[in-house]
Each structure stands twice: as structure tokens, then as C-alpha cells.
Scaffold this active site. Structure first.
Site, PDB file in Angstrom:
ATOM      1  N   ASP A  75       2.464  -6.790   2.717  1.00 33.52           N
ATOM      2  CA  ASP A  75       1.320  -5.978   3.136  1.00 33.52           C
ATOM      3  C   ASP A  75       1.809  -4.675   3.789  1.00 33.52           C
ATOM      4  OD1 ASP A  75      -1.228  -5.103   3.457  1.00 33.52           O
ATOM      5  OD2 ASP A  75      -1.866  -6.642   4.868  1.00 33.52           O
ATOM      6  N   HIS A 106      -9.091 -10.031  -0.063  1.00 32.33           N
ATOM      7  CA  HIS A 106      -8.933  -9.938   1.387  1.00 32.33           C
ATOM      8  C   HIS A 106     -10.193 -10.608   1.922  1.00 32.33           C
ATOM      9  CE1 HIS A 106      -7.808  -7.491   5.156  1.00 32.33           C
ATOM     10  NE2 HIS A 106      -8.797  -8.312   5.482  1.00 32.33           N
ATOM     11  N   ARG A 122       0.096   4.258  -0.657  1.00 31.71           N
ATOM     12  CA  ARG A 122      -0.603   5.499  -0.242  1.00 31.71           C
ATOM     13  C   ARG A 122      -0.473   6.588  -1.311  1.00 31.71           C
ATOM     14  NH1 ARG A 122      -3.123   2.282   3.242  1.00 31.71           N
ATOM     15  NH2 ARG A 122      -1.948   1.784   5.094  1.00 31.71           N
ATOM     16  N   ASN A 133      -6.864   0.695  -2.166  1.00 28.37           N
ATOM     17  CA  ASN A 133      -7.653   1.375  -1.107  1.00 28.37           C
ATOM     18  C   ASN A 133      -7.025   2.714  -0.724  1.00 28.37           C
ATOM     19  OD1 ASN A 133      -5.508  -0.144  -0.014  1.00 28.37           O
ATOM     20  ND2 ASN A 133      -6.429  -0.190   2.011  1.00 28.37           N
ATOM     21  N   HIS A 190       0.874  -1.186   0.000  1.00 25.33           N
ATOM     22  CA  HIS A 190       0.000   0.000   0.000  1.00 25.33           C
ATOM     23  C   HIS A 190       0.903   1.226   0.000  1.00 25.33           C
ATOM     24  CE1 HIS A 190      -3.636  -2.334   1.279  1.00 25.33           C
ATOM     25  NE2 HIS A 190      -2.711  -3.126   1.794  1.00 25.33           N
ATOM     26  N   HIS A 204      -2.691 -12.525   2.077  1.00 22.59           N
ATOM     27  CA  HIS A 204      -2.315 -12.725   3.492  1.00 22.59           C
ATOM     28  C   HIS A 204      -3.124 -13.777   4.260  1.00 22.59           C
ATOM     29  CE1 HIS A 204      -5.552  -9.860   3.684  1.00 22.59           C
ATOM     30  NE2 HIS A 204      -4.803  -8.780   3.594  1.00 22.59           N
ATOM     31  N   LYS A 262      -8.959  -6.197  -7.002  1.00 21.77           N
ATOM     32  CA  LYS A 262      -8.883  -6.487  -5.562  1.00 21.77           C
ATOM     33  C   LYS A 262     -10.267  -6.346  -4.942  1.00 21.77           C
ATOM     34  CE  LYS A 262      -6.985  -7.029  -1.400  1.00 21.77           C
ATOM     35  NZ  LYS A 262      -6.019  -6.288  -0.648  1.00 21.77           N
ATOM     36  N   HIS A 303       1.112   3.813   8.271  1.00 21.93           N
ATOM     37  CA  HIS A 303       0.204   4.827   8.816  1.00 21.93           C
ATOM     38  C   HIS A 303       1.051   5.831   9.591  1.00 21.93           C
ATOM     39  CE1 HIS A 303      -3.430   2.732   7.728  1.00 21.93           C
ATOM     40  NE2 HIS A 303      -2.942   1.609   8.239  1.00 21.93           N
TER      41      HIS A 303
HETATM   42  O1  DOR Z   1      -3.847  -4.111   8.295  1.00 17.58           O
HETATM   43  C1  DOR Z   1      -4.198  -3.786   7.176  1.00 17.58           C
HETATM   44  N1  DOR Z   1      -3.920  -2.562   6.674  1.00 17.58           N
HETATM   45  N2  DOR Z   1      -4.888  -4.649   6.446  1.00 17.58           N
HETATM   46  C2  DOR Z   1      -5.481  -4.292   5.293  1.00 17.58           C
HETATM   47  O2  DOR Z   1      -6.137  -5.089   4.705  1.00 17.58           O
HETATM   48  C3  DOR Z   1      -5.359  -2.916   4.789  1.00 17.58           C
HETATM   49  C4  DOR Z   1      -4.152  -2.272   5.307  1.00 17.58           C
HETATM   50  C5  DOR Z   1      -4.134  -0.779   5.062  1.00 17.58           C
HETATM   51  O3  DOR Z   1      -4.387  -0.375   3.936  1.00 17.58           O
HETATM   52  O4  DOR Z   1      -3.830  -0.035   5.975  1.00 17.58           O
HETATM   53 ZN    ZN Z   2      -3.125  -5.087   2.360  1.00 15.78          ZN
END
Ligand code: DOR
Ligand code: ZN
Length: 428
Positions: free
Chosen positions: A303, A179, A60, A90, A58, A230, A144, A307
Site C-alpha cells: 500500500d 477497500h 501517483r 485513485n 499508488h 489490506h 478497484k 504524500h
Molecule cells: O492510507 C491510505 N492511503 N489508504 C488508502 O486507501 C489510500 C491511500 C492513498 O492513496 O493515499
Molecule cells: Zn491503497
């Protein structure tokens, strides 16, 4: 003839010691041939692997570039020996239509990596996806599907529409990646005290198992190529094993944290250990190892889900799930090889070759003449202690904090460009 870009000498490939000549982003030759080159690296005592492909990242960027962007994410990947990423949809805004896909494409071009992008499925965007796929894009990993909420994503909870998305995947010959945690099994469990120690109870394993059951049935009936993201439990592995045994076109990814960590670290790590699916039990760790041995597991995806620190250092119920992983996968797995838990060949399969095969990246399937020049070079004797503060990711934390590793990335070659990672590590 103009100078080659990189010459690797004393490279051991399948027990034969060779030179590798890299020119214009291509592995030009592997063998006795040498060449005058801008960079010459002696690879004696190093492991030279095809570039690591991380099929679950991800990055971002866009409205979430405060967490990570393609520049910081690329730096993290390169430090971690990762040369290719498959990026999840996402985002804010989500990659569920042409307009947002174009924004993502623009962002991804800022990075240095090879990449494929995922399209996100929702209960209502099937026609948009069809329009995109009609253009036969070659930068799309697949579609996805999230069956539950996890950070910022749209949930697919309309079963009829889910079937239609699977049919779309089949029609356009595109992988469906899922997922599998199912929302309806999670919400009722919010009756448990809201704390990280209960994360594995709140997001009960039954959610992942039931979601997987639905997807396996759909894929069997429709004939999909299905990639399960995962996988974290004994039960899911057993279901996937059975499905593979009857010849279904399904693939299984696991993540380093589900393999090497379990829920007992939660009291100590707090929300830094909050991730979806949750960290499970030691029995699940053991089952994942067994599934690596018997080839039920195809790939390892980090994965990587960075954040902001503030989004982790808060109450359990508002803390976001996920943590960075791009910089730790290779040293963690190299350590397993050093400990005799994994063979080098299997490590290469899990981290590169199998993903290239599944996703049709024909120029990335191993170290071969004519393939693209993506390589990961590891010093198997190099030691380090994992520390989030050293991350080049914007997210300066990791659930593996303090873990000792043996086997470090020393050079990453991406699209023929050489990055000296040891130097980078020292700079931090
Ligand atoms: O822990 C997770 N964080 N699982 C996910 O499926 C999404 C991911 C996120 O995008 O932060
Ligand atoms: Zn993920």
C-alpha cells in the site's frame, strides 16, 4: 551464440545448487549449464527469489507527480526488490475512464517496472468500464472499489450500483478488489477528538467489517473472484477464513504495517502513522500472523501511498493518509524469516508466487525456465536501519523509522536488466 545477459552461479533453488542463465528477458536455463555472460554473480549465501510482485501500490504521477512519479516510484521499487506493481486508480485525474487510463498508461511506460493498472469504479462509470473491458486489455489488474473516502478517491456508496459493478466483474471475468471500510460508519465518529491517537476509533473497525460483509455476500451471490485489500482486523480474517472454507473464490491481502506495527506508535510517530485502514492493536497483529500460518492470507501488498511531507506534517484532520512502503517490505519480511517467524518459502508465496497465480501472470509464477527474468536477490546477513531519508521515493519518511533489519536486497533483476541495489543504497 551471442553472450548471455546475466549468469547467476551457486543459486540454491529448493535445496539444489544451480546456475541460472538469463538472456533477452527470459530465464533461459536453470541447472548445470553455464554461459558466457555480460554479468556474472556468485549467489552463494544469497537468497534468489522470483521477482517480488507488490499488488498494492499508488504510484501517483500525473497531477500528483510532486508526491511520486513512475520514475521515482520505480527507483524505490527496485531498491526494495520489487519488480512488478499493480497500481491503484485513485489518481488526479482518476482512472475511471478511457481518457485518463491512456494518461496513466503513458506515465507508467516511463518507469522500469512490470505493471498492471487498476480501473476505479464509481457510482456512475459502469458504461465506461464496460467500454474499456470490451477491448480485452491485458494491462488491467482488475476493478478497484473504495467504499470510503481515503486521500483522493471516489467513494462507491450506491449499493445497487455496487452490485452492478460486481456483475460486470463477473461478466468480464475480472477481479474485484475492495477497500472495505464503509463510509457511513466513519463520518459519525468524527465526534471523537480529532487526533492521530483516535484514528483507530474514528475509522472504527466496524467500518471495514461491515463493508467486507456486504462484499462477501455480493461475491457469493454473483460468483465473483474477490480480492480484499489490506485486511487489518481479527474479525475480517475470521470472516474470510469461513468464506474460503466454503470454497469461495476470495483472496486476502495484508500490509506490512498492519502486521508489524500497532496503534501504540501513534503518539511518537504522529501523522506519519496515519493510514487507512488505521493501525490496529497487538491482538490484530497476532491474528494476522496466525492467518499467515493457516494460509488465510494470500499476499502482502505494501500500500505504498506517498504524500508530500507538508501533507503529513500538519493537523490530524487535514493530514493525508498513507506512507511509502516499496522500500521496506522485503527487508522487513526477510528480518521475520531471520527471526524464525516465517519460512523462506512462505515469504516467496506471499510476496510473489500467490499474486502471480491470482492475477494470472503465468510467466512470473516462480523461478522456472522460460519465465520472464524478474528476480529479487537478498543478502540474508545484510543489516540496515530503516531511515526515511534514504528513500528513493520522493516521500522521505516511514513509520518504520529506526527499525533494524536483517536481510537486504542486493540485486533486483527487472525484465532481464540488472540493478545493483547495494551500490544504490550507499549512494543515497
Ligand atoms: O492510507 C491510505 N492511503 N489508504 C488508502 O486507501 C489510500 C491511500 C492513498 O492513496 O493515499
Ligand atoms: Zn491503497
Amino acid at each position: 551464440m551471442k553472450q548471455a545477459d546475466i549468469l547467476l552461479v551457486n543459486v540454491e533453488i529448493e535445496d539444489v545448487v544451480s546456475n541460472v542463465v538469463i538472456r533477452d528477458n527470459v530465464i533461459e536455463s536453470i541447472g548445470e549449464k553455464s554461459a558466457d555472460a555480460k554479468e556474472v554473480i556468485d549467489c552463494r549465501k544469497l537468497w534468489v527469489f522470483p521477482g517480488v510482485i507488490d499488488p498494492h501500490v499508488h504510484m501517483r504521477d500525473l497531477a500528483q507527480s510532486y508526491k511520486e512519479d513512475w520514475e521515482s516510484g520505480s527507483a524505490a521499487a527496485i531498491r526494495g526488490g520489487v519488480t512488478t506493481v499493480f497500481d491503484m486508480p485513485n489518481n488526479v485525474p482518476p482512472i475511471i475512464n478511457t481518457e485518463n487510463l491512456e494518461l496513466k498508461r503513458k506515465a507508467a511506460r516511463k518507469g522500469k517496472l512490470n505493471y498492471l493498472l487498476y480501473l476505479g469504479a464509481t457510482n456512475s462509470n459502469r458504461d465506461e468500464l464496460r467500454r474499456i473491458l470490451d477491448g480485452e486489455p491485458d494491462d488491467i489488474a482488475g476493478i478497484k472499489v473504495f467504499l470510503a473516502a481515503s486521500s483522493t478517491n471516489e467513494i462507491m456508496d450506491n449499493v445497487k450500483e455496487l452490485r452492478r459493478i460486481f456483475e460486470l466483474g463477473k461478466e468480464y471475468n475480472r477481479i474485484i478488489t475492495v477497500h472495505t471500510e464503509l463510509q457511513k460508519f466513519i463520518a459519525p465518529r468524527y465526534k471523537y477528538p480529532l487526533k492521530i491517537e483516535n484514528h483507530n476509533t474514528i475509522r472504527d473497525r466496524k467500518a471495514a467489517i461491515t463493508g467486507l460483509e456486504i462484499c462477501l455476500t455480493l461475491a457469493r451471490n454473483i460468483g465473483n473472484k474477490l480480492y480484499i485489500a489490506h485486511v487489518s482486523t481479527v474479525e475480517e480474517l475470521e470472516m474470510i477464513r469461513k468464506e474460503k472454507a466454503i470454497g469461495q473464490n476470495i483472496y486476502c491481502e495484508i500490509s506490512p504495517h498492519h502486521l508489524l506495527l500497532d496503534e501504540t506508535i501513534c503518539p511518537q510517530m504522529g501523522n506519519f502513522a496515519k493510514v487507512n485502514p488505521p493501525l490496529r492493536t497487538k491482538d490484530d497483529n497476532a491474528a494476522l500472523w496466525e492467518a499467515i500460518s493457516d494460509y488465510t492470507v494470500d499476499t502482502i501488498g505494501s500500500d505504498h501511498a506517498p504524500h508530500h511531507l507538508k501533507e503529513k506534517k500538519c493537523a490530524y484532520s487535514s493530514a493525508l493518509s498513507g506512507f511509502p512502503g516499496l522500500e521496506t517490505t522485503v527487508p522487513l519480511l526477510a528480518t521475520c524469516v531471520n527471526k524464525g517467524k516465517l519460512s523462506k518459502g512462505r515469504m516467496v508465496d506471499l510476496l510473489s508466487r500467490k499474486a502471480a497465480y491470482i492475477f494470472g501472470l503465468n510467466k512470473m509464477n516462480g523461478l522456472k525456465e522460460g519465465n520472464a527474468a524478474n528476480l529479487t536477490i537478498i543478502d540474508p546477513a545484510g543489516t540496515d536501519t530503516i531511515s526515511g531519508m534514504k528513500n528513493l521515493s520522493k516521500a522521505k519518511y516511514t513509520p518504520f523509522e529506526g527499525r533494524k533489519t536483517k536481510g537486504q536486497v542486493v540485486y533486483t533483476i527487472v525484465k532481464g536488466e540488472l540493478f545493483k541495489c547495494e551500490e544504490r543504497r550507499k549512494k543515497v
